[in-house]
Write an enzyme that holds these catalytic residues in place. Sequence first.
Site, short mmCIF file in Angstrom:
data_model
loop_
_atom_site.label_atom_id
_atom_site.label_comp_id
_atom_site.label_asym_id
_atom_site.label_seq_id
_atom_site.Cartn_x
_atom_site.Cartn_y
_atom_site.Cartn_z
N CYS A 178 10.03 -5.77 0.82
CA CYS A 178 9.60 -4.80 -0.19
C CYS A 178 10.29 -3.45 0.01
O CYS A 178 9.84 -2.64 0.82
CB CYS A 178 8.09 -4.63 -0.14
SG CYS A 178 7.49 -3.37 -1.28
N CYS A 208 8.20 -0.41 -0.67
CA CYS A 208 7.27 -0.03 0.40
C CYS A 208 8.00 0.60 1.59
O CYS A 208 7.48 1.52 2.21
CB CYS A 208 6.50 -1.25 0.93
SG CYS A 208 5.99 -2.42 -0.30
N ASP A 209 9.17 0.10 1.91
CA ASP A 209 9.76 0.42 3.21
C ASP A 209 11.10 1.17 3.19
O ASP A 209 11.60 1.55 4.25
CB ASP A 209 9.94 -0.88 4.03
CG ASP A 209 8.61 -1.57 4.27
OD1 ASP A 209 7.61 -0.84 4.42
OD2 ASP A 209 8.56 -2.80 4.31
#
Length: 311
Positions: free
Chosen positions: A135, A138-139
């Site tokens: 992701c 997200c990261d």
Amino acid sequence: MKKISSKLIILGSGPAGCTAAIYAARSGLEPIMINGNQPGGQLTITTDVENYPGFADPVLGPDLMQNMIKQSENVGCKVYNEQISEIDFNTYPYTLKSNNYTFVTQSIIIATGASAKWLGVKNEEKYRGHGISACATCDAFFFKNKKVAVIGGGNTAVEEALFLTKFAKEVILIHRRDKLRAEKILQKRAFCNEKISFLWNSIILNINGNENPKLVKSITLKSLLDNSVSIIEIDGVFVAIGHKPNTDLFSNKLDLDNEGYLKVHNQVFTNKKGVFAAGDVHDKSFRQAVTAAGFGCMAALEAEKFIELKE
Ligand code: NDP
């Protein structure tokens, strides 16, 4: 354990679940939607969505889903932040259990979606969260000025690569073929982006890392053209090779195909009476937010007919 009865339970709150919730609530079924472990579904881990009708400018995936859930609640659906761990399809009405509740229902719409697939190579699991991710939204932030690889050739891979360029200094897209399957508009953006380079006809054999600190340091690759093996230094690997349906709860209970997707007939009917499927949990062809929403609508209309005939 608290017992709750409802005519209709919807499992999952992505576009399919929310659309089913909106239609069912508006037809007076007073449905319950159970969020599961990813409220809002896969769109909550994407950034700009620019192919969902109704938004002239791109809308953020998490915002779109927040609004869909809110819309579901506004028209009368009750949302529970629970995870179902057990379903009994053998006695009717059906029973579903979570940690805190027992739900009893006449009809179920399964809209549990799909989850990211992993490569299954050495050290992938070990370094998840330590340089391996599925992701970018997200990261990506953790890879400022770093060199990262994205694995895959579909829309997700290209979108992840494009998003990563906002943070990383270099993004290598590694694909097992010499052609992307992503939409042309995304391909064009990636080919024009100076930070993105492409490594074709290559697969990952190993992920290599340090122990202290526990971080990815390189990947071992194999060329599918001449079987040569090489190692490239890398700070992060984003795996974007597709998804698998979230159907573990239904195995040996409902008919699944050989890839684990729920089998349906007439668009949304499973093999159990009053149990319908909507979205990525059964649809491996289209897998779009808008098609999932369409299936959610169909499932709700069929559930409504089913419940009406029972009463
Ligand atoms: P896809 O199934 O479309 O693509 C998966 C990619 O990963 C393919 O290129 C495939 O290679 C590759 N792959 C699969 N398994 C492996 C493996 N074991 N090792 C190496 N490579 C592998 O998945 P996506 O997640 O990209 O997309 C899923 C669906 O969601 C699609 O329908 C897509 O259109 C949609 N989507 C739409 C978006 C949008 O419209 N904005 C955004 C993101 C997704 P190969 O090509 O050789 O099969």
